[in-house]
Design a protein around this motif. Structure first.
Motif, short mmCIF file in Angstrom:
data_model
loop_
_atom_site.label_atom_id
_atom_site.label_comp_id
_atom_site.label_asym_id
_atom_site.label_seq_id
_atom_site.Cartn_x
_atom_site.Cartn_y
_atom_site.Cartn_z
N ALA A 194 0.91 -1.11 -0.07
CA ALA A 194 0.11 -0.08 -0.20
C ALA A 194 0.81 1.45 0.05
N ALA A 195 2.03 1.33 0.62
CA ALA A 195 2.69 2.41 0.78
C ALA A 195 3.69 2.54 -0.49
N VAL A 196 3.83 1.54 -1.12
CA VAL A 196 4.60 1.55 -2.48
C VAL A 196 3.62 2.19 -3.49
N ILE A 197 2.36 1.83 -3.55
CA ILE A 197 1.50 2.38 -4.59
C ILE A 197 1.01 3.89 -4.25
N THR A 198 0.95 4.28 -2.99
CA THR A 198 1.26 5.68 -2.49
C THR A 198 2.27 6.58 -3.26
N ILE A 199 3.50 6.11 -3.00
CA ILE A 199 4.63 6.75 -3.57
C ILE A 199 4.55 6.84 -4.92
N LEU A 200 4.55 5.84 -5.52
CA LEU A 200 4.28 5.98 -7.11
C LEU A 200 3.13 6.99 -7.67
N LEU A 201 2.32 7.37 -6.99
CA LEU A 201 1.08 8.28 -7.23
C LEU A 201 1.41 9.50 -6.47
N THR A 202 2.62 9.83 -6.23
CA THR A 202 3.10 10.93 -5.43
C THR A 202 2.54 12.32 -6.23
N SER A 203 2.74 12.43 -7.60
CA SER A 203 2.43 13.63 -8.23
C SER A 203 0.98 13.81 -8.20
N PHE A 204 0.11 12.87 -7.98
CA PHE A 204 -1.24 12.85 -7.90
C PHE A 204 -1.85 13.20 -6.42
N VAL A 205 -0.94 12.51 -5.47
CA VAL A 205 -1.10 12.76 -4.03
C VAL A 205 -0.81 14.00 -3.49
N THR A 206 0.18 14.82 -4.05
CA THR A 206 0.25 16.18 -3.38
C THR A 206 -0.68 17.02 -3.31
N PRO A 207 -1.39 17.33 -4.19
CA PRO A 207 -2.57 18.26 -4.05
C PRO A 207 -3.42 17.94 -3.00
N ILE A 208 -3.79 16.59 -2.71
CA ILE A 208 -4.71 16.30 -1.78
C ILE A 208 -4.16 15.66 -0.68
N LEU A 209 -2.92 15.94 -0.38
CA LEU A 209 -2.09 15.33 0.89
C LEU A 209 -2.87 15.53 2.25
N PRO A 210 -3.53 16.91 2.64
CA PRO A 210 -3.98 16.89 3.64
C PRO A 210 -5.43 15.87 3.76
N TYR A 211 -6.09 15.88 2.88
CA TYR A 211 -7.29 14.72 3.04
C TYR A 211 -6.82 13.18 3.01
N LEU A 212 -5.67 12.85 2.36
CA LEU A 212 -5.12 11.38 2.50
C LEU A 212 -4.57 11.50 3.80
N LEU A 213 -3.86 12.30 4.23
CA LEU A 213 -3.35 12.17 5.70
C LEU A 213 -4.34 11.73 6.69
N SER A 214 -5.49 12.68 6.81
CA SER A 214 -6.67 12.47 7.53
C SER A 214 -7.43 10.97 7.29
N PHE A 215 -7.38 10.65 6.10
CA PHE A 215 -8.11 9.49 5.54
C PHE A 215 -7.39 8.29 6.18
N ALA A 216 -6.02 8.34 6.30
CA ALA A 216 -5.27 7.19 6.74
C ALA A 216 -5.63 7.20 8.44
N ALA A 217 -5.61 8.49 8.83
CA ALA A 217 -6.18 8.43 10.12
C ALA A 217 -7.29 8.07 10.66
#
Length: 260
Positions: A194-217
């Motif tokens: 799951a972590a590697v998939i997230t890293i590979l999608l870094t360019s898409f992740v960055t704009p919504i990082l606050p949402y993804l952090l709290s999603f994991a929480a």
């Protein structure tokens, strides 16, 4: 290379815990199991607050009074995501007589036990992946040291989880030590994946990082409240689980503040 090893740290914790099956002969005592479950709960809650929710809110400061919005939306989304998985994947928790999820599925007890722990590990892998993605992207609120701190904290709480899944499998007398160790380790493989998939999608992740952090929480909080705390509190001497929770929370908080 640093990122790769950082993503593997949680799996090393699970593997080390699963290896207890080779060194400990007896089944884990109920009191120790409660303490370990409580400890894992404390680590996960502390990680959710200090490593995920607070950075999410800090990243959203430009929203003014609505800075809480990404964190709130993400938490709700994470809870709903784990709720759907919990209802759609057949799994069996330790000491439970009836499996959860679709009842029509005819799976072996060992398989359902491993699936139960795997469900717990999905949000942890997401959390580690999101923090490393943020660090790699150069986000000012997430440092590489902070990402490693979260990975180490998750690994610490994965140690008892590995032992809790491998040792009961062996004590039932139907699984060899080698297979019990393998099943325990496999339950943690989902984390680096799951972590590697997230890293590979870094360019898409960055704009919504606050949402993804709290999603994991939110997903981690669901696991703690739905499964770990009830299992740590049932039966006699539930205060042992509470003490374990406090110890895990404090240790993770200290790690995050001191090293992050």
């Amino acid at each position: 290379m640093m990122t790769f090893w950082g993503l593997m740290i949680p799996l090393l914790g699970t593997t080390a815990g699963s290896a207890c099956v080779f060194f400990l002969k007896a089944k884990i005592r109920p009191s120790l199991q409660k303490a370990l479950l409580g400890f894992a709960s404390g680590v996960m809650i502390a990680a959710s607050v200090w490593s995920l929710l607070m950075p999410s809110i800090d990243m959203s400061e430009d929203m003014g009074k609505l800075a809480f919005l990404p964190a709130a939306v993400g938490v709700v989304g994470g809870v709903l995501f784990l709720l759907v998985l919990d209802r759609s994947i057949p799994h069996l928790h330790l000491d439970a007589k009836e499996p959860e999820g679709p009842k029509k599925e005819k799976l072996k007890k060992v398989t359902m036990l491993v699936l139960a722990v795997t469900l717990h590990n999905i949000p942890e892998g997401m959390a580690v992946g999101v923090t490393f993605a943020g660090a790699v992207a150069g986000n000012s609120e997430i440092t590489m040291a902070g990402a490693f701190t979260l990975a180490i904290g998750i690994a610490i709480q994965n140690f008892p989880e590995g032992a809790i899944i491998s040792m009961p499998l062996r004590s039932d007398g139907k699984v060899s030590k080698g297979k019990a160790f393998l099943y325990g380790t496999l339950s943690g493989v989902v984390e680096p994946v799951a972590a590697v998939i997230t890293i590979l999608l870094t360019s898409f992740v960055t704009p919504i990082l606050p949402y993804l952090l709290s999603f994991a929480a939110g997903a981690m909080i669901y696991v703690v409240v739905e499964e770990l705390i009830p299992e740590a509190s049932e039966g006699d001497h539930s205060n042992i689980g509470t003490i374990g929770f406090a110890a895990g929370f404090v240790i993770m908080m200290v790690l995050d503040v001191a090293l992050g």
